[in-house]
Write a protein that holds these residues in place. Structure first.
Motif, PDB file in Angstrom:
ATOM      1  N   GLN A 114      35.531  30.921  44.563  1.00 27.82           N
ATOM      2  CA  GLN A 114      36.463  30.882  43.448  1.00 27.82           C
ATOM      3  C   GLN A 114      35.758  30.736  42.104  1.00 27.82           C
ATOM      4  N   LYS A 126      33.554  32.305  40.002  1.00 31.94           N
ATOM      5  CA  LYS A 126      33.553  33.293  38.918  1.00 31.94           C
ATOM      6  C   LYS A 126      34.925  33.416  38.272  1.00 31.94           C
ATOM      7  N   GLU A 127      35.950  33.527  39.102  1.00 29.67           N
ATOM      8  CA  GLU A 127      37.307  33.690  38.580  1.00 29.67           C
ATOM      9  C   GLU A 127      37.755  32.463  37.798  1.00 29.67           C
ATOM     10  N   LEU A 183      35.845  32.312  34.354  1.00 27.82           N
ATOM     11  CA  LEU A 183      36.373  33.309  33.419  1.00 27.82           C
ATOM     12  C   LEU A 183      37.759  32.915  32.921  1.00 27.82           C
ATOM     13  N   GLY A 184      38.575  32.354  33.818  1.00 31.38           N
ATOM     14  CA  GLY A 184      39.916  31.947  33.427  1.00 31.38           C
ATOM     15  C   GLY A 184      39.910  30.902  32.330  1.00 31.38           C
ATOM     16  N   GLN A 194      48.282  31.432  41.507  1.00 30.27           N
ATOM     17  CA  GLN A 194      47.364  31.746  42.600  1.00 30.27           C
ATOM     18  C   GLN A 194      46.666  30.505  43.144  1.00 30.27           C
ATOM     19  N   ASP A 198      48.720  43.696  39.333  1.00 29.22           N
ATOM     20  CA  ASP A 198      47.863  42.639  38.777  1.00 29.22           C
ATOM     21  C   ASP A 198      48.372  42.193  37.412  1.00 29.22           C
TER      22      ASP A 198
END
Length: 467
Positions: A151, A153-154, A157-158, A255, A429
């Motif tokens: 998780q 990287k996501e 970035l978030g 998510q 998306d």
């Protein structure tokens, strides 16, 4: 104790800072001009203190409309100059044209020039200082992330995309014990922290916040837990990821929320507040009739444009999903070519070839939405809420997003939190991101948020950003 040599302003603090200094610098400039140039149009005294209040309100309102308090715009030197020109010009014009609340128009037109230049230069100089100093990297917030490796990287970035001053400097891999072979694949720009070295890393790297994003409770070992407690007792902030994400992005991270979402975010009490709902309904009716009237005024011009550019029927209706999943027919002005969906329903995309030249103008200015005031008057829609989607897309998206149909607990809207914060949805998306904004609105629904959306909608129209 937390490292006090590192200064960081939260998003809300920066917005408040901008508003306070905008008004303060303008008032100081007007006071200085009054002393130096014998400027007597705007004078400070106890008998006319309301002039100052009105000017402050005008600056704040028009600054919001022209995105002076959008932090991305405020940090860009070119964009903020455009916003300053628009804000100063509109503020001065409206201030001069409302003599009931403001000073009587001066007989000497040079006084008007002094008034405008004082406001413009005050905003210009202060905002250049903000871009050079307050928006610089010296005000970053160093953060440690505790999460599962897949998780990372996501999650990073978030957070960093929402606030460039929010910097993840290290992480603890909460699943490293279960997947030791993945340790070598960690991103090189972040430091992997062993749990026993957490306190030492925090003190050496000016870390001011630890964010826990791991859903793997086994990854939070007793040793790590004790160190987190110790940091908390020493004044360091320990936050849960979804809480931080929601604060920074103003949307719900569905998510990372379990399916029993009702335990995570309580819906706004406004959704059941009868006084609020009555006020919203009355507002819908008033604005609905005003919107229909404005549409009728523009209708002759729209008819000519449609006849020359679209060459087809002007109005069309489409099935949309409303409150509680009830399907209704939405009315719109046609902006696409004939038989645009001959091969079936598809998402509208940016620069969609099916949209006519005149249709692009109507979409950019939101003129194509005018007939929906009829749906608002009927009670099928509200002025503000999640945009109503077509049943075929609802069914498709709901299969992939368990939360999607939650947006149907309130009436759909002509505009909404997702519409003013995100571009047109071209895919599933994109629909996920818009859903996050819609759920944020449902959770935080209030008069103040509604006003914010109305102002942002006005900005969208003025800056020609409709889709």
């Amino acid at each position: 104790m937390p490292n006090l040599t590192k200064i960081h302003f939260e998003i809300s603090e920066r917005k408040v800072l901008l508003r306070i200094f905008d008004i303060t610098t303008v008032l100081l400039a007007l006071y200085s001009v009054g002393i130096i140039f014998n400027f007597n149009y705007f004078q400070f005294s106890t008998s006319n203190f309301y002039w100052t209040i009105v000017l402050g309100i005008y600056l704040s309102v028009f600054g919001t409309v022209f995105e002076m308090y959008n932090l991305q715009v405020a940090s860009n030197q070119v964009q903020i100059i455009k916003s300053i020109v628009l804000t100063a010009s509109t503020t001065v014009l409206v201030y001069l044209l409302t003599p009931i609340f403001t000073p009587v128009l001066p007989s000497n037109r040079l006084q008007i020039l002094f008034f405008y230049l004082a406001i413009f230069l005050a905003l210009f100089v202060w905002r250049l200082i903000y871009v050079a100093f307050f928006a610089s990297n010296r005000f970053t917030k160093n953060v440690i992330l505790i999460c599962d490796k897949d998780q990372l990287k996501e999650l990073v970035l978030g957070l960093e995309n929402a606030d460039p001053h929010y910097k993840v400097v290290g992480y603890i891999n909460s699943d490293s014990q279960k997947n030791p072979e993945m340790v070598g694949k960690m991103p090189s720009n972040l430091k992997l922290i062993e749990s026993e070295n957490l306190a030492n890393f925090v003190s050496k790297n000016a870390v001011s916040e630890v964010v826990v994003a791991s859903q793997n409770t086994e990854g939070i070992t007793a040793q790590l837990y004790n160190q987190l407690i110790q940091l908390l007792e020493n004044g360091f902030m320990i936050k849960e990821y979804t809480q931080v994400y929601e604060t920074l992005t103003q949307r719900i991270p569905v998510q990372y929320v379990a399916r029993d979402f009702y335990r995570y975010f309580p819906f706004s009490r406004s959704n059941q507040n009868h006084l609020y709902l009555l006020f919203i309904r009355l507002t819908d009716l008033v604005i609905g009739f005003v919107g229909i009237g404005a549409g009728l005024v523009l209708l002759p011009f729209i008819l000519v444009g449609n006849l020359l550019a679209n060459r087809g029927s002007l109005f069309y209706s489409q099935e949309r999903v409303g409150k509680n999943g009830v399907v209704f027919n939405i009315v719109k002005l046609r902006t696409m070519i004939k038989n645009a969906e001959a091969n079936g329903a598809v998402f509208t995309t940016l620069n969609d070839s099916r949209v006519t030249a005149f249709g692009k103008i109507m979409r950019k200015t939101r003129i194509d939405e005018f007939p929906q005031f009829y749906n608002i008057i009927k009670g099928e829609m509200s002025l503000i809420g999640p945009r109503p989607e077509r049943p075929v897309f609802v069914n498709e998206i709901a299969e992939k997003m368990p939360f999607y149909e939650t947006r149907h607990i309130i009436k759909p809207g002509l505009t909404g939190w997702a519409q003013v914060n995100y571009a047109y949805g071209e895919s599933v998306d994109d629909s996920l991101i818009k859903l996050q904004y819609d759920l944020y609105y449902i959770k935080h629904r209030s008069i103040f948020l509604d006003i914010n959306i109305c102002v942002k909608t006005l900005s969208t129209i003025l800056f020609y950003r409709g889709q």
